[in-house]
Design an enzyme around this catalytic site. Structure first.
Site, PDB file in Angstrom:
ATOM      1  CG  ASP A 248      -2.038  -1.031   1.116  1.00  0.00           C
ATOM      2  OD1 ASP A 248      -2.251  -1.561   0.011  1.00  0.00           O
ATOM      3  OD2 ASP A 248      -2.694  -1.298   2.145  1.00  0.00           O
TER       4      ASP A 248
ATOM      5  CD  GLU B 182      -0.031  -5.029  -9.961  1.00  0.00           C
ATOM      6  OE1 GLU B 182       0.504  -6.019 -10.477  1.00  0.00           O
ATOM      7  OE2 GLU B 182      -1.093  -5.100  -9.305  1.00  0.00           O
TER       8      GLU B 182
END
Length: 362
Positions: free
Chosen positions: A250, A278
């Site tokens: 994260d 991503e």
């Protein structure tokens, strides 16, 4: 929202909605009871003057109660209004119009329930309180029908008291109607923001880009024909998650999102978004969109390559592969993104940490 890469940042409320609106109601009630105190003193209705002295004291203390216990505050408010209304009818009669105040209580109850729930507390039970208000109104009607006023007031005074009380309630209902509309619009804006922005990175998401494409007619023959897209994918992101954990992943996503947001903010007609997982996207429109986006993505790639993500005792270095595609031929967004995706996979397959673009006639 976002414009030219500037992020939408919802502001944290300094005070809760309950305290904010409860304070306004308390201030209003203090002013009203102070005026009523003077009114009853001038009429010589001293028992009601004493009642209003207690009311002023109660509402003066309500500011502190409100901050500690919203439920207790609401209960005191309801009891005070109902008792004051009932005593006023008993002392000066139905014609004075004090029974009107029960009509403002019901919307106040439901708005109070909304604010209390919005602040994460339990329900304020507006149906129960509204039922009590209706029963109190019927009690006042029975008192007026059965007994004569203890302090009969002149007809002209009763007329003006009735008129002023009626107008006061109408104004209160008017104000609360405006407040309800304002809150509905705020809630709609919150829903839009939640639907169109990624919670983790605070960047816009696909829904935002879809709406932007439709509103600006990007890629359409009768809209903005020249535009370019870039798809950015973090290299070896799965390995980061496997080795350091998802919290570290994260932080990596936030790092790239921050770089993209700042870069988009520095360029006209460029928008950054989280595309999914991503993957991120940059969208550039109008003059030399492809050339500007190629330069910009290369700069983003270098910034990410030189940056370090700090997580616990680790310093994580990551890179990104980027595919860029541009057109001036009114190409559909889906077709352009597919081409940028092919360029991305070419960058991945030829060593990663690079930008590959394609531009030309279709």
């Amino acid at each position: 929202m976002t414009e030219n890469g500037k992020l939408y940042q919802p502001q944290k409320e300094e005070t809760t909605l309950t305290i904010q609106w409860g304070s306004r109601v308390t201030e209003m009630m203090l002013l009203m009871h102070t005026a009523l105190l003077v009114f009853f003193w001038m009429l010589g209705v001293y028992p009601m003057m004493v009642v209003n002295i207690f009311s002023v004291i109660i509402y003066g203390a309500e500011f502190r109660v409100l901050k500690k216990n919203a439920g207790l505050y609401l209960g005191i408010y309801i009891v005070e209004v109902l008792i004051h209304m009932t005593l006023a009818i008993a002392f000066v009669g139905w014609s004075s119009g004090f029974q009107y105040y029960v009509f403002a209580m019901i919307p106040v109850m439901f708005f109070a329930d909304h604010t209390v729930r919005k602040d994460g507390n339990s329900s304020a039970h507006p149906v129960l309180f509204s039922t009590l208000a209706i029963l109190a109104f019927l009690l006042c009607r029975w008192i007026a029908q059965t007994f004569s006023p203890v302090f009969p007031i002149p007809t002209n005074i009763a007329f003006w008291a009735n008129t002023i009380n009626g107008v006061a309630i109408l104004l209160m209902l008017f104000v609360f109607s405006i407040v309800y509309i304002h809150r509905i619009l705020e809630i709609e804006n919150e829903l839009v923001a939640n639907a169109e922005f990624d919670e983790l990175t605070k960047l816009p998401n696909r829904h935002y880009l879809d709406r932007l494409m439709d509103e600006q007619k990007i890629g359409a023959a009768d809209g903005i024909a020249e535009y370019a897209v870039a798809i950015l994918d973090i290299d070896n992101f799965k390995k980061v998650n496997d080795r350091f954990g998802h919290l570290a992943g994260d932080q990596v996503l936030k790092k790239l999102a921050g770089i993209l947001a700042r870069s988009a903010a520095d360029h006209e007609n460029v928008f950054a978004a989280r595309w999914g997982g991503e993957e991120f996207m940059l969208l550039a429109i109008r003059d030399d969109a492809y050339g500007r986006l190629m330069d910009m993505t290369e700069d983003v790639r270098r910034q990410l390559e030189r940056s370090v993500v700090h997580f616990d005792y680790w310093q994580i270095v990551v890179t990104a592969s980027i595919g860029v595609s541009g057109t001036t031929e009114s190409l559909h967004f889906k077709d352009l993104t597919e081409e940028a995706d092919k360029c991305l996979y070419e960058a991945k397959g030829s060593g990663k940490n690079k930008v590959i673009g394609k531009y030309g006639e279709r």
